[in-house]
Design an enzyme around this catalytic site. Structure first.
Site, PDB file in Angstrom:
ATOM      1  N   ARG A  78      18.716  -4.436  10.807  1.00  0.00           N
ATOM      2  CA  ARG A  78      18.458  -3.285   9.949  1.00  0.00           C
ATOM      3  C   ARG A  78      17.432  -2.304  10.523  1.00  0.00           C
ATOM      4  O   ARG A  78      17.439  -1.134  10.178  1.00  0.00           O
ATOM      5  CB  ARG A  78      18.003  -3.768   8.575  1.00  0.00           C
ATOM      6  CG  ARG A  78      19.168  -4.326   7.779  1.00  0.00           C
ATOM      7  CD  ARG A  78      18.737  -5.319   6.717  1.00  0.00           C
ATOM      8  NE  ARG A  78      19.882  -5.840   6.004  1.00  0.00           N
ATOM      9  CZ  ARG A  78      20.709  -6.770   6.465  1.00  0.00           C
ATOM     10  NH1 ARG A  78      20.522  -7.281   7.672  1.00  0.00           N
ATOM     11  NH2 ARG A  78      21.727  -7.192   5.742  1.00  0.00           N
TER      12      ARG A  78
ATOM     13  N   HIS B  47       6.056 -14.528  -3.045  1.00  0.00           N
ATOM     14  CA  HIS B  47       5.208 -13.372  -2.717  1.00  0.00           C
ATOM     15  C   HIS B  47       6.024 -12.166  -2.241  1.00  0.00           C
ATOM     16  O   HIS B  47       5.844 -11.049  -2.743  1.00  0.00           O
ATOM     17  CB  HIS B  47       4.181 -13.766  -1.655  1.00  0.00           C
ATOM     18  CG  HIS B  47       3.294 -12.633  -1.253  1.00  0.00           C
ATOM     19  ND1 HIS B  47       2.285 -12.157  -2.052  1.00  0.00           N
ATOM     20  CD2 HIS B  47       3.288 -11.862  -0.143  1.00  0.00           C
ATOM     21  CE1 HIS B  47       1.685 -11.145  -1.454  1.00  0.00           C
ATOM     22  NE2 HIS B  47       2.262 -10.952  -0.289  1.00  0.00           N
TER      23      HIS B  47
ATOM     24  N   ILE C  86       9.632  -6.470   4.588  1.00  0.00           N
ATOM     25  CA  ILE C  86       9.106  -7.697   4.008  1.00  0.00           C
ATOM     26  C   ILE C  86      10.088  -8.797   4.390  1.00  0.00           C
ATOM     27  O   ILE C  86      11.284  -8.689   4.099  1.00  0.00           O
ATOM     28  CB  ILE C  86       9.005  -7.595   2.468  1.00  0.00           C
ATOM     29  CG1 ILE C  86       8.117  -6.421   2.055  1.00  0.00           C
ATOM     30  CG2 ILE C  86       8.505  -8.914   1.878  1.00  0.00           C
ATOM     31  CD1 ILE C  86       8.238  -6.022   0.598  1.00  0.00           C
TER      32      ILE C  86
ATOM     33  N   GLU D  30       0.809  -1.229   0.000  1.00  0.00           N
ATOM     34  CA  GLU D  30       0.000   0.000   0.000  1.00  0.00           C
ATOM     35  C   GLU D  30       0.837   1.272   0.000  1.00  0.00           C
ATOM     36  O   GLU D  30       0.309   2.370  -0.167  1.00  0.00           O
ATOM     37  CB  GLU D  30      -0.942   0.010   1.207  1.00  0.00           C
ATOM     38  CG  GLU D  30      -2.037  -1.028   1.151  1.00  0.00           C
ATOM     39  CD  GLU D  30      -1.578  -2.444   1.491  1.00  0.00           C
ATOM     40  OE1 GLU D  30      -2.166  -3.392   0.949  1.00  0.00           O
ATOM     41  OE2 GLU D  30      -0.625  -2.612   2.282  1.00  0.00           O
TER      42      GLU D  30
ATOM     43  N   THR E 170       7.581 -18.735  -0.538  1.00  0.00           N
ATOM     44  CA  THR E 170       7.041 -18.503  -1.880  1.00  0.00           C
ATOM     45  C   THR E 170       7.648 -17.221  -2.430  1.00  0.00           C
ATOM     46  O   THR E 170       8.388 -16.527  -1.743  1.00  0.00           O
ATOM     47  CB  THR E 170       5.502 -18.367  -1.849  1.00  0.00           C
ATOM     48  OG1 THR E 170       5.168 -17.155  -1.154  1.00  0.00           O
ATOM     49  CG2 THR E 170       4.849 -19.563  -1.172  1.00  0.00           C
TER      50      THR E 170
END
Length: 191
Positions: free
Chosen positions: A153, A114, A107, A84, A112
């Site tokens: 991070r 994705h 993320i 978003e 997978t």
């Protein structure tokens, strides 16, 4: 058995590039830029997903911006997830016309494709928005392999990408202010 996402057109190239880039990534924060004294607006658009990490990114970015700026309005917009972020950045660009935008998210790569697909989509969208609006966007939507990398991070001090994003935003805002002064002197408008 071959996984279906491994047949995507750029999957092998992306994996190869990621392995090279991850070996070359910075291991420490860049030096602090000079303080930004010009009137500016910096908007942070941050995902809420992976809250433990994204909250730390936001907090570190805000603290660093407050330390490095004296005449800057700092806005914060939270969105559900990384996907978003680009649409929200576009809305901010159309409505507020900030000096710079900082995009923050995390993320964590799964089993997978994705996470990789979302990261690639976000990256391309943010670059297009920045170029279309001629406004810098600091891209710190981080793609990590695991929570250990995310901690280093987002929460740790050595590689903290929130602080790095703030430093980059201040440096590029200063550069754009200098460009505007130079271009105005060299190419005066006829308005």
């Amino acid at each position: 058995m071959a996984l279906p996402y491994k047949k995507l057109p750029n999957f092998n190239l992306a994996c190869h590039c990621f392995s090279i880039i991850s070996k070359c990534m910075s291991k420490a924060l860049p030096p602090k830029p000079r303080s930004l004294s010009q009137k500016s607006t910096i908007t942070i658009v941050a995902s809420q997903y992976n809250t433990e990490f994204t909250d730390a990114l936001v907090e570190n970015a805000q603290q660093e911006l407050e330390e490095l700026t004296s005449n800057t309005q700092i806005n914060l917009v939270r969105v559900p997830g990384a996907f978003e972020i680009p649409a929200t950045v576009e809305a901010v660009m159309q409505h507020d016309k900030p000096t710079c935008v900082i995009a923050l998210g995390l993320i964590i790569r799964g089993q997978t494709a994705h996470g990789d697909l979302v990261a690639e989509s976000v990256t391309h969208a943010l670059q297009k928005i920045a170029v279309d609006h001629v406004t810098p966007i600091i891209h710190e939507v981080i793609l990590c392999n695991d929570k250990k990398q995310a901690y280093a991070r987002c929460i740790g001090n050595k590689l903290n990408r929130g602080k790095e994003a703030a430093r980059s935003a201040v440096a590029i805002a200063d550069t754009f202010h200098q460009l505007k002064r130079t271009i105005t002197r060299v190419f005066p408008s006829k308005a």
